[in-house]
Write a protein that holds these residues in place. Sequence first.
Motif, PDB file in Angstrom:
ATOM      1  N   ARG A   1     -53.459  17.321   9.861  1.00 47.55           N
ATOM      2  CA  ARG A   1     -52.197  16.744  10.342  1.00 47.55           C
ATOM      3  C   ARG A   1     -52.479  15.574  11.266  1.00 47.55           C
ATOM      4  NH1 ARG A   1     -47.498  20.796  11.845  1.00 47.55           N
ATOM      5  NH2 ARG A   1     -46.530  18.771  11.966  1.00 47.55           N
ATOM      6  N   ILE A   2     -51.651  14.581  11.175  1.00 46.36           N
ATOM      7  CA  ILE A   2     -51.793  13.392  12.019  1.00 46.36           C
ATOM      8  C   ILE A   2     -50.746  13.457  13.115  1.00 46.36           C
ATOM      9  CG2 ILE A   2     -51.532  10.891  12.060  1.00 46.36           C
ATOM     10  CD1 ILE A   2     -52.710  10.859   9.276  1.00 46.36           C
ATOM     11  N   ASN A   3     -51.168  13.237  14.342  1.00 44.90           N
ATOM     12  CA  ASN A   3     -50.267  13.240  15.487  1.00 44.90           C
ATOM     13  C   ASN A   3     -49.796  11.809  15.731  1.00 44.90           C
ATOM     14  OD1 ASN A   3     -48.872  13.546  17.843  1.00 44.90           O
ATOM     15  ND2 ASN A   3     -50.540  14.483  18.982  1.00 44.90           N
ATOM     16  N   CYS A   4     -48.574  11.519  15.325  1.00 44.18           N
ATOM     17  CA  CYS A   4     -48.028  10.167  15.470  1.00 44.18           C
ATOM     18  C   CYS A   4     -47.944   9.728  16.929  1.00 44.18           C
ATOM     19  CB  CYS A   4     -46.642  10.094  14.842  1.00 44.18           C
ATOM     20  SG  CYS A   4     -46.658  10.229  13.057  1.00 44.18           S
ATOM     21  N   MET A   5     -47.813  10.677  17.830  1.00 43.41           N
ATOM     22  CA  MET A   5     -47.699  10.329  19.247  1.00 43.41           C
ATOM     23  C   MET A   5     -48.973   9.642  19.753  1.00 43.41           C
ATOM     24  SD  MET A   5     -44.703  11.455  20.161  1.00 43.41           S
ATOM     25  CE  MET A   5     -44.475  12.122  21.764  1.00 43.41           C
ATOM     26  N   LYS A   6     -50.079   9.818  19.062  1.00 45.87           N
ATOM     27  CA  LYS A   6     -51.339   9.210  19.464  1.00 45.87           C
ATOM     28  C   LYS A   6     -51.651   7.947  18.660  1.00 45.87           C
ATOM     29  CE  LYS A   6     -53.317  13.476  21.139  1.00 45.87           C
ATOM     30  NZ  LYS A   6     -54.448  14.406  21.076  1.00 45.87           N
ATOM     31  N   CYS A   7     -50.705   7.495  17.836  1.00 42.40           N
ATOM     32  CA  CYS A   7     -50.907   6.313  17.004  1.00 42.40           C
ATOM     33  C   CYS A   7     -50.238   5.098  17.647  1.00 42.40           C
ATOM     34  CB  CYS A   7     -50.306   6.548  15.613  1.00 42.40           C
ATOM     35  SG  CYS A   7     -50.490   5.146  14.496  1.00 42.40           S
ATOM     36  N   GLN A   8     -50.905   3.951  17.554  1.00 47.27           N
ATOM     37  CA  GLN A   8     -50.340   2.743  18.166  1.00 47.27           C
ATOM     38  C   GLN A   8     -49.152   2.185  17.393  1.00 47.27           C
ATOM     39  OE1 GLN A   8     -53.396  -0.176  18.512  1.00 47.27           O
ATOM     40  NE2 GLN A   8     -53.606  -0.487  16.322  1.00 47.27           N
ATOM     41  N   HIS A   9     -48.900   2.655  16.181  1.00 51.45           N
ATOM     42  CA  HIS A   9     -47.775   2.178  15.377  1.00 51.45           C
ATOM     43  C   HIS A   9     -46.496   2.992  15.617  1.00 51.45           C
ATOM     44  CE1 HIS A   9     -50.492  -0.430  13.257  1.00 51.45           C
ATOM     45  NE2 HIS A   9     -51.235   0.595  12.892  1.00 51.45           N
ATOM     46  N   PHE A  10     -46.600   4.130  16.288  1.00 51.90           N
ATOM     47  CA  PHE A  10     -45.445   4.993  16.547  1.00 51.90           C
ATOM     48  C   PHE A  10     -44.578   4.409  17.657  1.00 51.90           C
ATOM     49  CE2 PHE A  10     -43.519   8.453  19.007  1.00 51.90           C
ATOM     50  CZ  PHE A  10     -42.745   9.047  18.033  1.00 51.90           C
ATOM     51  N   TYR A  11     -43.261   4.542  17.500  1.00 49.04           N
ATOM     52  CA  TYR A  11     -42.351   4.138  18.561  1.00 49.04           C
ATOM     53  C   TYR A  11     -41.096   5.005  18.532  1.00 49.04           C
ATOM     54  CZ  TYR A  11     -39.537   1.503  15.144  1.00 49.04           C
ATOM     55  OH  TYR A  11     -38.755   1.133  14.082  1.00 49.04           O
ATOM     56  N   VAL A  12     -40.419   5.068  19.657  1.00 49.66           N
ATOM     57  CA  VAL A  12     -39.171   5.815  19.781  1.00 49.66           C
ATOM     58  C   VAL A  12     -38.032   4.820  19.665  1.00 49.66           C
ATOM     59  CG1 VAL A  12     -37.781   7.277  21.290  1.00 49.66           C
ATOM     60  CG2 VAL A  12     -40.256   7.541  21.249  1.00 49.66           C
ATOM     61  N   THR A  13     -37.052   5.149  18.823  1.00 46.80           N
ATOM     62  CA  THR A  13     -35.927   4.241  18.585  1.00 46.80           C
ATOM     63  C   THR A  13     -34.733   4.652  19.440  1.00 46.80           C
ATOM     64  OG1 THR A  13     -34.837   5.491  16.828  1.00 46.80           O
ATOM     65  CG2 THR A  13     -36.698   4.113  16.190  1.00 46.80           C
ATOM     66  N   TRP A  14     -33.705   3.824  19.436  1.00 47.64           N
ATOM     67  CA  TRP A  14     -32.460   4.125  20.131  1.00 47.64           C
ATOM     68  C   TRP A  14     -31.458   4.812  19.205  1.00 47.64           C
ATOM     69  CZ3 TRP A  14     -31.901   3.717  25.230  1.00 47.64           C
ATOM     70  CH2 TRP A  14     -32.808   2.934  25.920  1.00 47.64           C
ATOM     71  N   ASP A  15     -31.791   4.939  17.945  1.00 41.82           N
ATOM     72  CA  ASP A  15     -30.900   5.528  16.962  1.00 41.82           C
ATOM     73  C   ASP A  15     -30.991   7.056  17.028  1.00 41.82           C
ATOM     74  OD1 ASP A  15     -29.465   6.310  14.738  1.00 41.82           O
ATOM     75  OD2 ASP A  15     -30.375   4.830  13.404  1.00 41.82           O
ATOM     76  N   PRO A  16     -29.918   7.752  17.430  1.00 43.35           N
ATOM     77  CA  PRO A  16     -29.985   9.208  17.566  1.00 43.35           C
ATOM     78  C   PRO A  16     -30.210   9.937  16.237  1.00 43.35           C
ATOM     79  CG  PRO A  16     -27.787   8.410  18.136  1.00 43.35           C
ATOM     80  CD  PRO A  16     -28.627   7.213  17.845  1.00 43.35           C
ATOM     81  N   LYS A  17     -29.833   9.327  15.117  1.00 47.03           N
ATOM     82  CA  LYS A  17     -30.054   9.968  13.816  1.00 47.03           C
ATOM     83  C   LYS A  17     -31.489   9.779  13.335  1.00 47.03           C
ATOM     84  CE  LYS A  17     -25.306   9.658  12.252  1.00 47.03           C
ATOM     85  NZ  LYS A  17     -24.393   9.170  11.211  1.00 47.03           N
ATOM     86  N   PHE A  18     -32.137   8.696  13.753  1.00 47.51           N
ATOM     87  CA  PHE A  18     -33.502   8.398  13.353  1.00 47.51           C
ATOM     88  C   PHE A  18     -34.308   8.022  14.598  1.00 47.51           C
ATOM     89  CE2 PHE A  18     -30.674   7.158   9.860  1.00 47.51           C
ATOM     90  CZ  PHE A  18     -31.126   8.036   8.886  1.00 47.51           C
ATOM     91  N   PRO A  19     -34.694   9.008  15.410  1.00 45.52           N
ATOM     92  CA  PRO A  19     -35.299   8.706  16.714  1.00 45.52           C
ATOM     93  C   PRO A  19     -36.766   8.308  16.697  1.00 45.52           C
ATOM     94  CG  PRO A  19     -35.087  11.064  16.426  1.00 45.52           C
ATOM     95  CD  PRO A  19     -34.428  10.434  15.237  1.00 45.52           C
ATOM     96  N   LYS A  20     -37.450   8.474  15.562  1.00 43.48           N
ATOM     97  CA  LYS A  20     -38.879   8.174  15.520  1.00 43.48           C
ATOM     98  C   LYS A  20     -39.144   7.080  14.489  1.00 43.48           C
ATOM     99  CE  LYS A  20     -39.649  12.973  16.607  1.00 43.48           C
ATOM    100  NZ  LYS A  20     -38.379  13.610  16.373  1.00 43.48           N
ATOM    101  N   GLY A  21     -40.042   6.149  14.820  1.00 40.54           N
ATOM    102  CA  GLY A  21     -40.301   5.045  13.907  1.00 40.54           C
ATOM    103  C   GLY A  21     -41.777   4.746  13.745  1.00 40.54           C
TER     104      GLY A  21
END
Length: 61
Positions: free
Chosen positions: A6-26
């Motif tokens: 499994r890959i932990n996106c939280m440790k990836c430099q491409h991961f970001y948190v969005t302002w969209d409540p329906k799609f909060p991860k990018g």
Amino acid sequence: MTNTQRINCMKCQHFYVTWDPKFPKGCKAFGFKSHNMPSLTVLSSSGKTCMNFEPKPAPKA
């Protein structure tokens, strides 16, 4: 990486948190937003683990 790892996106430099409540991860590498972790979306759609994972740089002391 193997397909069972499994890959932990939280440790990836491409991961970001969005302002969209329906799609909060990018993912900046793939250019999409998701309700789930982007690595799970990539795995479910392609059947392969994320090939764009790049660890975040270590914090400067």
